[in-house]
Design a protein around this motif. Structure first.
Motif, PDB file in Angstrom:
ATOM      1  N   ILE A  62      -1.801  20.664   4.709  1.00 52.13           N
ATOM      2  CA  ILE A  62      -0.459  19.952   4.866  1.00 52.13           C
ATOM      3  C   ILE A  62      -0.508  18.686   4.137  1.00 52.13           C
ATOM      4  N   VAL A  63       0.460  18.709   3.210  1.00 47.61           N
ATOM      5  CA  VAL A  63       0.838  17.359   2.263  1.00 47.61           C
ATOM      6  C   VAL A  63       1.935  16.579   2.365  1.00 47.61           C
ATOM      7  N   SER A  64       1.670  15.498   2.820  1.00 47.31           N
ATOM      8  CA  SER A  64       2.946  14.695   2.845  1.00 47.31           C
ATOM      9  C   SER A  64       3.393  13.935   1.677  1.00 47.31           C
ATOM     10  N   GLU A  65       4.639  13.627   1.745  1.00 49.81           N
ATOM     11  CA  GLU A  65       5.103  12.453   0.603  1.00 49.81           C
ATOM     12  C   GLU A  65       4.491  11.296   0.745  1.00 49.81           C
ATOM     13  N   PRO A  66       4.328  10.591  -0.293  1.00 50.84           N
ATOM     14  CA  PRO A  66       3.715   9.157  -0.384  1.00 50.84           C
ATOM     15  C   PRO A  66       4.521   8.207   0.324  1.00 50.84           C
ATOM     16  N   ASP A  67       4.862   8.660   1.515  1.00 48.54           N
ATOM     17  CA  ASP A  67       5.638   7.582   2.487  1.00 48.54           C
ATOM     18  C   ASP A  67       5.271   6.708   3.227  1.00 48.54           C
TER      19      ASP A  67
ATOM     20  N   GLU B  60       8.078   2.542 -10.511  1.00 46.57           N
ATOM     21  CA  GLU B  60       7.565   3.619 -10.042  1.00 46.57           C
ATOM     22  C   GLU B  60       6.283   3.544  -9.333  1.00 46.57           C
ATOM     23  N   LEU B  61       5.825   4.595  -8.777  1.00 43.35           N
ATOM     24  CA  LEU B  61       4.328   4.664  -8.007  1.00 43.35           C
ATOM     25  C   LEU B  61       3.531   4.533  -9.233  1.00 43.35           C
ATOM     26  N   ARG B  62       2.320   3.943  -8.930  1.00 38.33           N
ATOM     27  CA  ARG B  62       0.958   3.672  -9.853  1.00 38.33           C
ATOM     28  C   ARG B  62       0.101   4.902  -9.513  1.00 38.33           C
ATOM     29  N   GLU B  63      -0.743   4.817 -10.569  1.00 34.65           N
ATOM     30  CA  GLU B  63      -1.864   5.580 -10.373  1.00 34.65           C
ATOM     31  C   GLU B  63      -2.406   5.778  -8.955  1.00 34.65           C
TER      32      GLU B  63
ATOM     33  N   THR C 169       0.784  -1.166  -0.082  1.00 34.95           N
ATOM     34  CA  THR C 169       0.125  -0.158  -0.007  1.00 34.95           C
ATOM     35  C   THR C 169       1.002   1.022  -0.120  1.00 34.95           C
ATOM     36  N   VAL C 170       0.481   2.438  -0.576  1.00 34.95           N
ATOM     37  CA  VAL C 170       1.204   3.640  -0.745  1.00 34.95           C
ATOM     38  C   VAL C 170       0.331   4.548  -0.430  1.00 34.95           C
ATOM     39  N   ILE C 171       0.561   5.416   0.695  1.00 37.90           N
ATOM     40  CA  ILE C 171      -0.499   6.511   0.848  1.00 37.90           C
ATOM     41  C   ILE C 171       0.312   7.838   1.033  1.00 37.90           C
ATOM     42  N   GLY C 172      -0.488   8.940   0.560  1.00 35.82           N
ATOM     43  CA  GLY C 172       0.092  10.370   0.782  1.00 35.82           C
ATOM     44  C   GLY C 172      -1.011  10.927   1.396  1.00 35.82           C
ATOM     45  N   LEU C 173      -0.846  11.655   2.413  1.00 35.43           N
ATOM     46  CA  LEU C 173      -1.928  12.326   3.215  1.00 35.43           C
ATOM     47  C   LEU C 173      -2.119  13.811   2.936  1.00 35.43           C
ATOM     48  N   GLU C 174      -3.108  14.173   2.766  1.00 39.85           N
ATOM     49  CA  GLU C 174      -3.439  15.812   2.487  1.00 39.85           C
ATOM     50  C   GLU C 174      -4.323  16.072   3.599  1.00 39.85           C
ATOM     51  N   VAL C 175      -3.918  17.019   4.620  1.00 39.31           N
ATOM     52  CA  VAL C 175      -4.696  17.556   5.715  1.00 39.31           C
ATOM     53  C   VAL C 175      -4.832  18.772   5.627  1.00 39.31           C
TER      54      VAL C 175
ATOM     55  N   VAL D 230       7.072  15.696   4.954  1.00 42.30           N
ATOM     56  CA  VAL D 230       6.051  16.491   4.686  1.00 42.30           C
ATOM     57  C   VAL D 230       6.485  17.353   3.581  1.00 42.30           C
ATOM     58  N   ARG D 231       5.783  17.211   2.448  1.00 44.63           N
ATOM     59  CA  ARG D 231       6.241  18.093   1.339  1.00 44.63           C
ATOM     60  C   ARG D 231       6.038  19.451   1.521  1.00 44.63           C
ATOM     61  N   ARG D 232       4.902  19.974   1.863  1.00 49.84           N
ATOM     62  CA  ARG D 232       4.649  21.271   1.834  1.00 49.84           C
ATOM     63  C   ARG D 232       3.364  21.955   3.082  1.00 49.84           C
TER      64      ARG D 232
ATOM     65  N   ALA E 162      -7.161  11.164   1.621  1.00 50.62           N
ATOM     66  CA  ALA E 162      -6.006  10.030   1.448  1.00 50.62           C
ATOM     67  C   ALA E 162      -5.689   9.743   0.057  1.00 50.62           C
ATOM     68  N   ASN E 163      -4.646   9.880  -0.402  1.00 49.11           N
ATOM     69  CA  ASN E 163      -4.156   9.324  -1.600  1.00 49.11           C
ATOM     70  C   ASN E 163      -3.504   8.043  -1.637  1.00 49.11           C
ATOM     71  N   VAL E 164      -4.303   7.170  -2.461  1.00 46.10           N
ATOM     72  CA  VAL E 164      -4.032   5.848  -2.118  1.00 46.10           C
ATOM     73  C   VAL E 164      -3.314   5.057  -3.470  1.00 46.10           C
ATOM     74  N   SER E 165      -2.489   4.568  -3.590  1.00 45.73           N
ATOM     75  CA  SER E 165      -2.320   3.417  -4.618  1.00 45.73           C
ATOM     76  C   SER E 165      -1.667   2.202  -4.105  1.00 45.73           C
ATOM     77  N   VAL E 166      -1.344   1.155  -4.945  1.00 43.69           N
ATOM     78  CA  VAL E 166      -0.907   0.034  -4.548  1.00 43.69           C
ATOM     79  C   VAL E 166       0.427  -0.483  -5.621  1.00 43.69           C
TER      80      VAL E 166
HETATM   81  P1  ADP Z   1      -1.606  17.267  -6.471  1.00 39.53           P
HETATM   82  O1  ADP Z   1      -2.718  17.041  -5.426  1.00 39.53           O
HETATM   83  O2  ADP Z   1      -1.241  18.553  -6.575  1.00 39.53           O
HETATM   84  O3  ADP Z   1      -1.677  16.568  -7.707  1.00 39.53           O
HETATM   85  P2  ADP Z   1       0.509  15.312  -5.943  1.00 39.53           P
HETATM   86  O4  ADP Z   1       0.023  14.405  -6.860  1.00 39.53           O
HETATM   87  O5  ADP Z   1       2.018  15.533  -6.202  1.00 39.53           O
HETATM   88  O6  ADP Z   1      -0.184  16.732  -5.968  1.00 39.53           O
HETATM   89  O7  ADP Z   1       0.235  14.877  -4.364  1.00 39.53           O
HETATM   90  C1  ADP Z   1      -0.890  14.868  -3.684  1.00 39.53           C
HETATM   91  C2  ADP Z   1      -0.757  13.797  -2.589  1.00 39.53           C
HETATM   92  O8  ADP Z   1      -0.786  12.595  -3.092  1.00 39.53           O
HETATM   93  C3  ADP Z   1       0.633  13.770  -1.535  1.00 39.53           C
HETATM   94  O9  ADP Z   1       0.140  13.747  -0.321  1.00 39.53           O
HETATM   95  C4  ADP Z   1       1.242  12.730  -2.318  1.00 39.53           C
HETATM   96  O10 ADP Z   1       2.134  12.000  -1.118  1.00 39.53           O
HETATM   97  C5  ADP Z   1       0.176  11.633  -2.558  1.00 39.53           C
HETATM   98  N1  ADP Z   1       0.669  11.029  -3.884  1.00 39.53           N
HETATM   99  C6  ADP Z   1       1.279  11.250  -4.825  1.00 39.53           C
HETATM  100  N2  ADP Z   1       1.612  10.107  -5.661  1.00 39.53           N
HETATM  101  C7  ADP Z   1       0.887   9.151  -5.053  1.00 39.53           C
HETATM  102  C8  ADP Z   1       0.771   7.758  -5.377  1.00 39.53           C
HETATM  103  N3  ADP Z   1       1.080   7.298  -6.464  1.00 39.53           N
HETATM  104  N4  ADP Z   1       0.083   6.982  -4.518  1.00 39.53           N
HETATM  105  C9  ADP Z   1      -0.417   7.305  -3.301  1.00 39.53           C
HETATM  106  N5  ADP Z   1      -0.224   8.875  -2.957  1.00 39.53           N
HETATM  107  C10 ADP Z   1       0.535   9.609  -4.050  1.00 39.53           C
END
Ligand code: ADP
Ligand code: MG
Length: 483
Positions: free
Chosen positions: A154-159, A207-210, A6-12, A121-123, A196-200
């Motif tokens: 507050i935007v995290s990296e997809p960590d 590289e990360l998926r959609e 699972t890959v998640i990035g959170l936007e808060v 935290v990206r930004r 929650a931004n979610v991919s697998v």
């Molecule tokens: P935007 O919303 O401007 O398109 P980004 O796509 O770069 O910005 O990132 C928005 C959020 O999605 C961030 O929190 C990031 O960590 C997360 N994110 C980006 N790519 C992925 C991915 N492949 N899987 C999960 N989360 C992701």
């Protein structure tokens, strides 16, 4: 699901709890209690001809959060227009920040099963909140009280690599915001919102998926459920040979399921451009240093201090730092000269019990009748041996709780002071040994346990006020004389 990660990035989105809105003097009101559209002005309604002015307090709060999240605070901030049409946004654009945000490149450390992990935290950027739409069969209603409230995104990296990590991140971030005093963390009121931004991905992916983005998460628990649901959905699609389309999804609480809201806009569709009605904001290093020097202690730091300096267990430290108001109360008690472990024990057992019974939230501990000063007064008497444990717990504490009075006053008035005078106790013991001669006989015949019953009788005769250690010592001595 073994081969999928699972890959998640959170936007808060966190509202900054300032007195007035981000770009006008219009007051900020409670989103649940205030009547709809009772806190609006020409600017909140997007009237032509209005001009924004920047709320300095909101900027300061934003910088505080940036610093607490270990971010860099760039020297120049710029607001930008994010253009889109929606009924909750009467201007037709949201004032936000785009390529020159308030804070960048930070991190939050989360802990899972005792292992720390750093989530980047990206930004974090400042913007204004939108109004609130309520849809019903009769039509849609809009409330502009929230329009223009300062909002920090507050935007995290997809960590994040699991729903559990996302939960830990969300809880840590919420706790930091509450410690800073910039946000109550009350998700039911919408002042704090997670997306929650979610991919697998598979182990051999390079590289990360959609990803998809889930909105509408009104609690951390629902966020976890929604992530689990979405991860399973994406894996199912890939297994069937299909693809995941970037989309904005909503968590439907009633159905406990995900609904597709819309397929996603890209940044260029928002036609971002620098906000012409506002100057760029120069964030001087002096200003940043000043804010840094005033940052309150954060939960991690307090936790470490409670363990390392005060000798509390990690568990107790966790309980006390979970809520900033409780941590503050505890520190006030310790500052009054009370042993930290004693204070921690009494707080987490006796005070929490009384608060639970009265249905008082931990966050409201500052308003209980037992102020930190009074509580410290009680523990001082206990530490000094002026009253004993059971008198303190069963008599003085409840009396303090119901009357809001000092421990010393209650002890004096009700004659609850501990009796530790060995002579006074000796007389009572003598009397008890005569009155309970059958017990004494059993003790002398070798039944040692009888001593506890005798002890109970003597404490009873002292109306619970005897110093237990002295009573035991005198009782043992007197019994020894009889053998
Ligand atoms: P935007 O919303 O401007 O398109 P980004 O796509 O770069 O910005 O990132 C928005 C959020 O999605 C961030 O929190 C990031 O960590 C997360 N994110 C980006 N790519 C992925 C991915 N492949 N899987 C999960 N989360 C992701
Ligand atoms: Mg986004």
């Amino acid at each position: 699901m073994g081969e999928w990660t699972t890959v998640i990035g959170l936007e808060v989105h966190a509202e900054m709890e300032t007195a007035s809105k981000m770009f006008s003097r219009c007051p900020v009101v409670d989103s649940v209690e205030a009547a709809p559209n009772s806190a609006v002005d020409a600017l909140s309604l997007g009237m032509p001809g209005t001009l924004p002015i920047i709320n300095q307090q909101a900027m300061e709060y934003g910088i505080m959060v940036g610093l607490a999240l270990n971010c860099e605070i760039p020297p120049i901030n710029q607001f930008a227009r994010k253009n889109y049409f929606y009924p909750d946004l009467p201007k037709g654009y949201q004032i936000s920040q785009y390529d020159r945000p308030l804070a960048i490149n930070g991190h939050i450390t989360i802990e899972l099963d005792g292992a720390p992990k750093r989530i980047r935290v990206r930004r974090a950027h400042m913007e204004e909140d939108t109004g609130k739409l309520t849809h019903s069969l009769a039509g849609s209603l809009v409330d502009y009280n929230r329009a223009g409230v300062p909002l920090l995104e507050i935007v995290s990296e997809p960590d994040l690599r699991s729903a559990a990590e996302a939960e830990a991140y969300a809880r840590k971030l919420r706790s930091i915001l509450r410690y800073l005093g910039v946000n109550s963390g009350d998700m039911s009121k919408g002042v704090l919102r997670f997306e929650a931004n979610v991919s697998v991905m598979r182990a051999d992916d390079t590289e990360l998926r959609e990803r998809t983005e889930i909105k509408n998460l009104n609690s951390i628990r629902n966020m976890v459920k929604a992530i689990d649901y979405e991860v399973a959905r994406q894996i199912r699609l890939y297994r069937r040979g299909e693809t995941v389309k970037p989309a904005t999804l909503g968590w439907d609480e009633a159905a406990q399921a995900i609904q597709v809201q819309r397929y996603k806009e890209r940044a260029d569709e928002y036609r971002y451009f620098p906000e012409p009605d506002l100057p760029v904001v120069e964030v001087s290093r002096y200003w940043v240093a000043q804010i840094q020097s005033q940052l309150p202690a954060l939960p991690d730091e307090l936790n470490a201090r409670f363990v390392n300096e005060l000798g509390l267990s990690a568990y107790d430290a966790g309980v006390l730092t979970a809520e900033p108001a409780v941590a503050r109360y505890f520190m006030d008690v310790v500052a009054a000269g009370i042993d930290a472990k004693l204070a921690a024990n009494w707080l987490s057992s006796e005070i929490f019990r009384l608060m639970n019974a009265a249905e008082i939230a931990r966050a409201a501990i500052q308003s209980i009748p037992l102020t930190a000063q009074r509580f410290a007064g009680l523990l001082t008497l206990l530490q000094a041996g002026a009253i004993n444990q059971s008198t303190a717990r069963k008599q003085v504490l409840p009396a303090m709780w119901s009357s809001g009075r000092d421990a010393q006053a209650i002890v004096n008035e009700s004659g609850l002071a501990q009796v530790s005078d060995a002579e006074v106790i000796g007389d009572i013991v003598d009397k008890a040994l005569i009155e309970n001669d059958a017990m004494v006989a059993r003790y002398l015949a070798g039944n040692d346990k009888v001593i506890n019953a005798l002890f109970g009788r003597i404490m009873g005769a002292l109306r619970g006020k005897g110093d237990p250690a002295v009573v035991r010592r005198v009782l043992n001595e007197k019994l020894a004389e009889l053998t």
